[in-house]
Write a protein that holds these residues in place. Structure first.
Motif, mmCIF file in Angstrom:
data_model
loop_
_atom_site.group_PDB
_atom_site.id
_atom_site.type_symbol
_atom_site.label_atom_id
_atom_site.label_comp_id
_atom_site.label_asym_id
_atom_site.label_seq_id
_atom_site.Cartn_x
_atom_site.Cartn_y
_atom_site.Cartn_z
ATOM 1 N N VAL A 167 0.830 -1.208 0.000
ATOM 2 C CA VAL A 167 0.000 0.000 0.000
ATOM 3 C C VAL A 167 0.863 1.257 0.000
ATOM 4 C CG1 VAL A 167 -1.582 1.373 1.426
ATOM 5 C CG2 VAL A 167 -1.993 -1.077 1.111
ATOM 6 N N PHE B 81 -2.431 0.241 -4.562
ATOM 7 C CA PHE B 81 -1.816 -1.072 -4.341
ATOM 8 C C PHE B 81 -0.701 -1.284 -5.353
ATOM 9 C CE2 PHE B 81 -5.939 -1.330 -2.386
ATOM 10 C CZ PHE B 81 -5.632 -1.917 -1.169
ATOM 11 N N THR C 259 -10.684 -5.462 -0.119
ATOM 12 C CA THR C 259 -12.098 -5.139 -0.315
ATOM 13 C C THR C 259 -12.993 -6.109 0.461
ATOM 14 O OG1 THR C 259 -11.622 -4.252 -2.520
ATOM 15 C CG2 THR C 259 -13.908 -4.769 -2.042
ATOM 16 N N ALA D 243 -5.914 -5.931 -3.715
ATOM 17 C CA ALA D 243 -7.094 -5.060 -3.606
ATOM 18 C C ALA D 243 -8.352 -5.899 -3.366
ATOM 19 C CB ALA D 243 -7.246 -4.218 -4.873
ATOM 20 N N LEU E 248 -9.777 2.816 -3.687
ATOM 21 C CA LEU E 248 -8.684 1.912 -4.025
ATOM 22 C C LEU E 248 -8.208 2.152 -5.456
ATOM 23 C CD1 LEU E 248 -9.818 -1.474 -2.418
ATOM 24 C CD2 LEU E 248 -8.913 0.589 -1.347
ATOM 25 N N GLY F 268 -4.814 1.117 -8.333
ATOM 26 C CA GLY F 268 -3.769 0.130 -8.604
ATOM 27 C C GLY F 268 -2.561 0.783 -9.253
ATOM 28 N N LEU G 167 -10.596 -1.558 -10.385
ATOM 29 C CA LEU G 167 -9.417 -0.925 -9.782
ATOM 30 C C LEU G 167 -8.825 -0.051 -10.882
ATOM 31 C CD1 LEU G 167 -7.770 -1.099 -7.092
ATOM 32 C CD2 LEU G 167 -6.228 -2.650 -8.306
#
Length: 319
Positions: A26, A56, A70, A66, A115, A117, A143
């Motif tokens: 993260v 992420f 979640t 992710a 979130l 990516g 994502l």
């Protein structure tokens, strides 16, 4: 109007909610990362933000991690933020029509975790924005990854909460590259705010806060921005670093030439990252000129090839 909130408190809450196994994957970006970097430990300083961006990394494992996060947050009673684009899709929903994961902690509607990516920088043709499907027990989400946010993977800063935050200068460079011009695209739900003014204004807010922190702590972080940006471009975008550096200042120069755009950028900053400070217009313009002279121009010069002409739009000052 949104309430001011403590970046320390929010980061601590996120750290406690995330699985320990994924903390290394993260990087917190955006307002919370900047707020924590500049205001941590100072009860007089706070930020206003609705969305806390959680990226992420690396790209290869982003979707898997992710998905895990979640599911865990849904199980802990976090709720998908309601809005025009929040209903989960299914296997038949195209990726670009899936909602992003935007989860609010139980019993709290002030902010939500969004979130993201890390982008796939191994692909030379990776798009500016890409969507990746996440299949959960509650339906399908997306994502989102932004190409230039790959820069925040360069030397992120580890906090005492065990989570890493993006370096201010890397967020600034990502915003500069993402907006090579002041575009007319507006942020939905706002009073005519241009997305590019918000993001380019954020560059100046980050520089202003860095300079202010340098003065308080007798450090020279702003002086290192150009050097760090140069290194990060060479490492993260080796094949196109020169082209990116050459165009990094075009959007910012355009915004600084427009009193209306600059005023709007400042207004957005004073409602958000600079909310506990109230910076004036002349100081905001001055930091813009300083960023051009001490960050953008040295960055351009680092990649300048003799014989290819000078910097666009602005003569280089004699030192």
């Amino acid at each position: 109007e949104m309430e001011l909130m403590s970046p320390d408190d929010v980061l601590a809450q996120i750290a406690s909610a995330l699985p320990h196994t994924c903390r290394d994957n993260v990087i917190i970006v955006g307002s919370l990362a900047a707020g924590f970097h500049f205001f941590s430990g100072d009860p007089e300083r706070a930020i206003r933000t609705k969305d806390v961006d959680c990226m992420f990394t690396p790209h290869a494992s982003a979707v898997t991690v992710a998905h895990q996060v979640t599911e865990q947050l849904f199980d802990a009673k976090w709720q998908q933020r309601q809005g025009s684009w929040s209903t989960p899709g299914d296997a038949s929903t195209p990726e670009d029509q899936l909602p992003l994961v935007r989860l609010a902690p139980p019993g709290q509607a002030q902010w939500f975790l969004e979130l993201l990516g890390a982008p796939d920088l191994q692909r030379p043709d990776s798009p500016a924005k890409a969507m990746h499907r996440i299949e959960t027990n509650r339906g399908h989400f997306a994502l989102c990854s932004f190409r230039y946010l790959g820069l925040v993977e360069w030397r992120p800063i580890l906090t005492e909460h065990g989570l890493r935050i993006a370096r201010p200068e890397m967020m600034a460079l990502a915003n500069l590259l993402h907006h090579p011009r002041v575009a007319p695209d507006l942020i939905s739900g706002t009073d005519g705010w241009k997305r590019s003014n918000k993001d380019l204004g954020r560059v100046l807010a980050l520089a202003w806060l860095t300079r202010e922190r340098d003065m308080r702590h007798d450090t020279e972080d702003l002086d290192r921005w150009a050097e760090h940006m140069t290194q990060a471009l060479r490492e993260r975008f080796p094949g196109e670093a020169q082209a990116l550096a050459t165009g990094a200042g075009t959007g910012l120069r355009q915004m600084l030439r427009s009193e209306r755009d600059l005023a709007q950028a400042l207004r957005i900053c004073n409602l958000g990252l600079l909310a506990s400070l109230e910076v004036g217009e002349s100081a905001f313009r001055a930091i813009g000129e300083q960023v051009l002279a001490e960050v953008v121009e040295p960055l351009e010069a680092a990649f300048h090839v003799p014989g290819e002409g000078s910097t666009p739009d602005r003569p280089r000052p004699h030192r």
